[in-house]
Write a protein that holds these residues in place. Structure first.
Motif, short mmCIF file in Angstrom:
data_model
loop_
_atom_site.label_atom_id
_atom_site.label_comp_id
_atom_site.label_asym_id
_atom_site.label_seq_id
_atom_site.Cartn_x
_atom_site.Cartn_y
_atom_site.Cartn_z
N GLY A 1 4.58 37.51 -52.71
CA GLY A 1 4.69 36.14 -52.22
C GLY A 1 5.66 35.96 -51.07
O GLY A 1 6.30 34.92 -50.94
N PHE A 2 5.76 36.96 -50.19
CA PHE A 2 6.68 36.91 -49.06
C PHE A 2 6.05 36.05 -47.96
O PHE A 2 4.98 36.37 -47.45
CB PHE A 2 6.95 38.34 -48.58
CG PHE A 2 7.81 38.44 -47.35
CD1 PHE A 2 8.89 37.60 -47.16
CD2 PHE A 2 7.54 39.41 -46.40
CE1 PHE A 2 9.69 37.71 -46.03
CE2 PHE A 2 8.32 39.54 -45.27
CZ PHE A 2 9.40 38.69 -45.09
N ALA A 3 6.70 34.95 -47.61
CA ALA A 3 6.11 34.02 -46.63
C ALA A 3 7.20 33.31 -45.84
O ALA A 3 8.26 32.98 -46.39
CB ALA A 3 5.23 32.99 -47.34
N VAL A 4 6.92 33.06 -44.57
CA VAL A 4 7.81 32.30 -43.68
C VAL A 4 6.99 31.20 -43.03
O VAL A 4 5.86 31.43 -42.58
CB VAL A 4 8.43 33.21 -42.60
CG1 VAL A 4 9.25 32.39 -41.60
CG2 VAL A 4 9.31 34.28 -43.24
N LEU A 5 7.54 29.99 -42.99
CA LEU A 5 6.84 28.86 -42.38
C LEU A 5 6.45 29.18 -40.93
O LEU A 5 7.24 29.80 -40.20
CB LEU A 5 7.73 27.62 -42.40
CG LEU A 5 7.97 26.98 -43.77
CD1 LEU A 5 9.09 25.94 -43.67
CD2 LEU A 5 6.70 26.35 -44.31
N PRO A 6 5.27 28.76 -40.50
CA PRO A 6 4.81 29.07 -39.14
C PRO A 6 5.80 28.68 -38.04
O PRO A 6 5.96 29.42 -37.06
CB PRO A 6 3.51 28.24 -39.02
CG PRO A 6 3.01 28.17 -40.43
CD PRO A 6 4.24 28.06 -41.29
N ASP A 7 6.50 27.55 -38.18
CA ASP A 7 7.45 27.12 -37.15
C ASP A 7 8.63 28.06 -37.00
O ASP A 7 9.34 28.01 -35.99
CB ASP A 7 7.97 25.71 -37.47
CG ASP A 7 6.92 24.63 -37.28
OD1 ASP A 7 5.87 24.93 -36.67
OD2 ASP A 7 7.14 23.49 -37.73
N PHE A 8 8.85 28.90 -38.00
CA PHE A 8 10.00 29.81 -37.95
C PHE A 8 9.58 31.27 -37.83
O PHE A 8 10.42 32.17 -37.89
CB PHE A 8 10.86 29.61 -39.20
CG PHE A 8 11.51 28.26 -39.26
CD1 PHE A 8 12.71 28.02 -38.62
CD2 PHE A 8 10.89 27.22 -39.95
CE1 PHE A 8 13.30 26.76 -38.66
CE2 PHE A 8 11.48 25.96 -39.99
CZ PHE A 8 12.69 25.73 -39.35
N GLN A 9 8.29 31.50 -37.64
CA GLN A 9 7.83 32.86 -37.43
C GLN A 9 8.10 33.28 -35.99
O GLN A 9 8.23 32.45 -35.09
CB GLN A 9 6.33 32.95 -37.75
CG GLN A 9 6.01 32.74 -39.22
CD GLN A 9 4.52 32.75 -39.53
OE1 GLN A 9 3.70 33.11 -38.69
NE2 GLN A 9 4.16 32.35 -40.75
N GLY A 10 8.20 34.59 -35.78
CA GLY A 10 8.46 35.10 -34.43
C GLY A 10 9.92 35.07 -34.03
O GLY A 10 10.25 35.37 -32.88
N LYS A 11 10.79 34.70 -34.96
CA LYS A 11 12.22 34.63 -34.65
C LYS A 11 13.01 35.75 -35.34
O LYS A 11 14.24 35.77 -35.26
CB LYS A 11 12.78 33.27 -35.09
CG LYS A 11 12.17 32.08 -34.36
CD LYS A 11 12.85 30.78 -34.76
CE LYS A 11 12.29 29.60 -33.98
NZ LYS A 11 13.01 28.34 -34.29
N GLY A 12 12.31 36.62 -36.01
CA GLY A 12 12.98 37.72 -36.68
C GLY A 12 13.48 37.41 -38.08
O GLY A 12 14.06 38.26 -38.75
N TYR A 13 13.24 36.19 -38.56
CA TYR A 13 13.75 35.81 -39.88
C TYR A 13 13.06 36.59 -41.00
O TYR A 13 13.68 36.96 -41.99
CB TYR A 13 13.58 34.31 -40.11
CG TYR A 13 14.43 33.45 -39.21
CD1 TYR A 13 15.71 33.83 -38.84
CD2 TYR A 13 13.95 32.23 -38.72
CE1 TYR A 13 16.50 33.04 -38.01
CE2 TYR A 13 14.72 31.43 -37.89
CZ TYR A 13 15.99 31.83 -37.54
OH TYR A 13 16.76 31.04 -36.73
N GLY A 14 11.75 36.80 -40.84
CA GLY A 14 11.02 37.54 -41.86
C GLY A 14 11.54 38.96 -41.99
O GLY A 14 11.75 39.46 -43.10
N ARG A 15 11.72 39.63 -40.86
CA ARG A 15 12.24 41.00 -40.87
C ARG A 15 13.62 41.05 -41.54
O ARG A 15 13.88 41.90 -42.40
CB ARG A 15 12.33 41.53 -39.44
CG ARG A 15 12.97 42.92 -39.33
CD ARG A 15 13.19 43.29 -37.87
NE ARG A 15 11.94 43.45 -37.19
CZ ARG A 15 11.32 44.62 -37.01
NH1 ARG A 15 11.86 45.73 -37.48
NH2 ARG A 15 10.18 44.69 -36.38
N LYS A 16 14.50 40.13 -41.14
CA LYS A 16 15.86 40.14 -41.69
C LYS A 16 15.86 39.83 -43.19
O LYS A 16 16.62 40.43 -43.95
CB LYS A 16 16.72 39.12 -40.94
CG LYS A 16 16.96 39.49 -39.47
CD LYS A 16 17.66 38.36 -38.72
CE LYS A 16 17.82 38.71 -37.25
NZ LYS A 16 18.43 37.59 -36.47
N ALA A 17 15.00 38.91 -43.60
CA ALA A 17 14.93 38.57 -45.02
C ALA A 17 14.42 39.76 -45.83
O ALA A 17 14.95 40.06 -46.92
CB ALA A 17 14.01 37.36 -45.22
#
Length: 274
Positions: free
Chosen positions: A210-226
């Motif tokens: 269930g790993f998910a990041v809101l579209p408005d915050f994708q492309g900022k590296g938050y998913g990778r860091k999380a």
């Protein structure tokens, strides 16, 4: 609900089948161990007190995945076909029925040829191989989820996993009943919740779902860091870390590979209609 004895029997049968066929079955143990008493989702066949066949249904909203196995000494006796037929009453309300077969299971593919179904998708099961991760990044944080996070979890299921609103509610209600909501962490950045990640621990194995990041915050590296933070958290506790990814999801696959995950096996899914 499965008893402790039945869970042990299923685990033992799984080990026999995987060793004999050189495959890896996806039996979703996080769900098997937390079944609801309200639904029949598991079907078992015994011979002289020995478990020789098993089929499990795994619900994700109105989608149901089906996976099962038969002891090598009891094959070609119609056991799995009977289990599958007996499960049909529980499949009737599903909008989407996917039959899960390991990609290298010759017998599983032969059984698929005996019914009407079409190939839909595949996913890799990946394991973190232990690469050195970057230093902690304080621009994001993971915190255990709380009851008030439920609306955000449902929103993420809708916008990131294409759930319908009623499916998201049904799915999260089931996770709550089965005590699995406690496995979620919320991803926070810019003083906002930007995503979620679920970590299921089974002895020395940790599985990420269930790993998910809101579209408005994708492309900022938050998913990778999380993800890096989650992997580090588990690895520091001596856990082996696993996750699944659809084979055609090149963006996610590239991210996981860069972080240090390697492909271990492949699961294929076939669409079935009753």
């Amino acid at each position: 609900m499965l008893t402790i004895e039945q869970l042990e029997e299923i685990k033992a049968l799984q080990q026999v089948v995987e060793r004999y066929d050189s495959i890896e079955l996806k039996l979703n143990w996080d769900m098997l161990e937390n079944r609801s008493e309200e639904e029949q989702t598991d079907f078992l066949t015994y011979d002289s007190g020995q478990l020789v066949g098993f089929l499990g249904l795994y619900s994700f909203g109105s989608k149901i995945e089906v996976c099962g196995m038969v002891h090598p000494d009891y094959r070609r006796k119609g056991i799995f076909s009977n289990l599958f037929q007996n499960s049909h009453f529980a499949l009737e309300k599903a909008r989407h029925i996917l039959l899960n077969v390991p990609a290298n299971s010759k017998l599983g593919k032969q059984w698929l040829d005996s019914i009407t179904c079409i190939y839909e998708e595949s996913e890799y099961m990946m394991k973190w191989e232990g690469k050195v991760l970057p230093d902690q990044d304080e621009s994001i944080s993971l915190r255990p989820s709380r009851k008030e996070d439920i609306d955000m979890k449902m929103k993420l299921d809708i916008v990131c996993f294409d759930f319908k609103a009623e499916e998201a509610k049904m799915y999260n209600d089931r996770l709550e009943k089965e005590g699995l909501q406690k496995e979620f962490f919320m991803i926070e950045a810019e003083d906002k919740i930007v995503g979620k990640i679920r970590i299921h621990r089974d002895k020395e194995r940790s599985e990420i779902y269930g790993f998910a990041v809101l579209p408005d915050f994708q492309g900022k590296g938050y998913g990778r860091k999380a993800l890096q933070k989650a992997v580090r958290m588990e690895a520091q506790q001596g856990q082996s870390v696993y996750l699944d990814v659809q084979t055609e999801n090149e963006k996610a696959l590239s991210l996981y590979t860069a972080i240090g995950f390697i492909k271990e096996s492949q699961q294929d899914y076939y669409l079935y209609s009753i």
